[in-house]
Design an enzyme around this catalytic site. Sequence first.
Site, PDB file in Angstrom:
ATOM      1  N   ASP A   1      42.912  39.520  44.881  1.00 36.46           N
ATOM      2  CA  ASP A   1      42.272  38.683  43.864  1.00 36.46           C
ATOM      3  C   ASP A   1      40.768  38.959  43.855  1.00 36.46           C
ATOM      4  OD1 ASP A   1      41.137  36.649  42.395  1.00 36.46           O
ATOM      5  OD2 ASP A   1      42.403  35.070  43.235  1.00 36.46           O
TER       6      ASP A   1
ATOM      7  N   LYS B   1      25.713  43.521  42.645  1.00 37.45           N
ATOM      8  CA  LYS B   1      26.685  43.936  41.615  1.00 37.45           C
ATOM      9  C   LYS B   1      27.182  45.347  41.928  1.00 37.45           C
ATOM     10  CE  LYS B   1      28.060  45.823  37.546  1.00 37.45           C
ATOM     11  NZ  LYS B   1      28.364  47.238  37.310  1.00 37.45           N
TER      12      LYS B   1
ATOM     13  N   HIS C   1      24.367  58.686  36.353  1.00 36.47           N
ATOM     14  CA  HIS C   1      25.128  57.823  35.446  1.00 36.47           C
ATOM     15  C   HIS C   1      25.445  58.531  34.139  1.00 36.47           C
ATOM     16  CE1 HIS C   1      24.845  53.342  36.656  1.00 36.47           C
ATOM     17  NE2 HIS C   1      25.360  54.101  37.595  1.00 36.47           N
TER      18      HIS C   1
ATOM     19  N   GLU D   1      34.254  51.875  35.351  1.00 34.32           N
ATOM     20  CA  GLU D   1      32.858  52.338  35.290  1.00 34.32           C
ATOM     21  C   GLU D   1      32.753  53.783  35.781  1.00 34.32           C
ATOM     22  OE1 GLU D   1      29.904  49.457  36.499  1.00 34.32           O
ATOM     23  OE2 GLU D   1      28.479  51.053  36.932  1.00 34.32           O
TER      24      GLU D   1
HETATM   25  C1  MEV Z   1      25.555  49.722  38.174  1.00 38.37           C
HETATM   26  O1  MEV Z   1      26.875  49.366  37.922  1.00 38.37           O
HETATM   27  C2  MEV Z   1      25.155  49.344  39.571  1.00 38.37           C
HETATM   28  C3  MEV Z   1      23.673  49.572  39.923  1.00 38.37           C
HETATM   29  O2  MEV Z   1      22.849  48.929  38.956  1.00 38.37           O
HETATM   30  C4  MEV Z   1      23.477  48.964  41.295  1.00 38.37           C
HETATM   31  C5  MEV Z   1      22.028  48.897  41.745  1.00 38.37           C
HETATM   32  O3  MEV Z   1      21.112  48.857  40.897  1.00 38.37           O
HETATM   33  O4  MEV Z   1      21.841  48.832  42.975  1.00 38.37           O
HETATM   34  C6  MEV Z   1      23.349  51.032  39.925  1.00 38.37           C
END
Ligand code: MEV
Length: 425
Positions: free
Chosen positions: A281, A265, A378, A85
């Site tokens: 792992d 996430k 991003h 990513e």
């Molecule tokens: C993207 O991989 C992760 C985010 O969506 C985490 C978040 O929203 O806190 C940017």
Amino acid sequence: MSKTVSGFSKFTREEKVNWLANNYFTNVNEGVATLNQYLNHNKKLQQLHDEFIENTITNFYVPYAIAPNFIINGKTYAIPMAIEESSVVAAASLVSKYWSTRGGFKTKVISTTKVGQVHFMYEKNFEELYTYFKEIKTQLIEATDSITNNMRKRGGGITDIELRNKTSELKNYYQLHVTFETADSMGANFINSCLEAIANAFKNKDIKIVMSILSNYVPDCLVRAEVSCKVEDFFTENSEYYAQKFVEAVQIANIEPYRAVTHNKGIMNGIDAVVLATGNDFRAVAAGAHAYASRSGKYKSLTNAKIENGIFHFWIEIPLSLGTVGGLTKLHPLAKLSLEILQNPSAKELMQIIAVAGLTQNFAALKALTTTGIQQGHMKMHLMNILNQLEANLHEKEIIIKELKGKTVTHNAVAEALHKLRTHN
Ligand code: MEV
């Protein structure tokens, strides 16, 4: 040729590739060339990778990067990350630098207990089972002696075996709930071997063993990482406003599962990247972390934040079952090198480093989300992916990156800029 096959694992690599190409590839030559391109020219290294799993036909590359300048309990680390990513490593590097001028990260391991269970069915009376368990408990531990011998020398081993009655939830269902310390290894094989030896020694005509397996839920293998600074040092402008917004963003993730899942996430972006780079792992770690996030019965944030007496505090508590010996940690050359880069940490030290990687990603995400929005950073990082998709050459990349600096990057904007550049030249 048929789309099903028997004895595939016995085929040579070439036979496997041919079978696959003839049955599933749209363009046989291109497909085979792609597979071959990712093979390692070093035959010995390729063989090592071939033998990690069955039916290997090539390697799947993921970028391996370094996020430097992490100060954890006063010690400086450069953290290796394996992740595809685009924004994760850039975010880690920015945040490590940010906190390096605000006292760095403070971490501590809270506990290191791992769990395994023998699940069994028993139809008779509980008192009899309990008496039998008490009589045989020492023998159960002795049954693992040959397996635990080495581990005990390293300070680990079985710490307890408990009989748990689960019949109120499932008829006739009981467990032997076994707790372990596994020193510097993650301990999956060790735990499973112990459990099978215990089950073997425990079973009798009235006890039907259903299965014996470690648990990836490790709420007592817990680590904490935190940062703090004066609210006025949080930002250059409107510091209090932004620190407050940051805290509110964490509070939202604490009460709203839809947000919490995305929030966590982002944390796992950092955690998994280091877990993978060190040959650990990541599926086990992710399963355990998400289960821990739900421990109250509601899925919540793994991080917390508060402002108290003018100080901004931000921290994570997360279960991490990791090893720095065993498994792939010393077998995979890059995993071994990652551990070397991390100054050969113990499993406990690695838990702390990886918790920091998680906290860092969450900090980067929340800081962006509560200020500029996430897309600015991003899309900046994603720009290179778009340029590659559009097959831009080096020269074109340079020009377009310059041209789009400070502008909103979208796929369309990049495609248009590239089109203009190509038609004008
Ligand atoms: C993207 O991989 C992760 C985010 O969506 C985490 C978040 O929203 O806190 C940017």
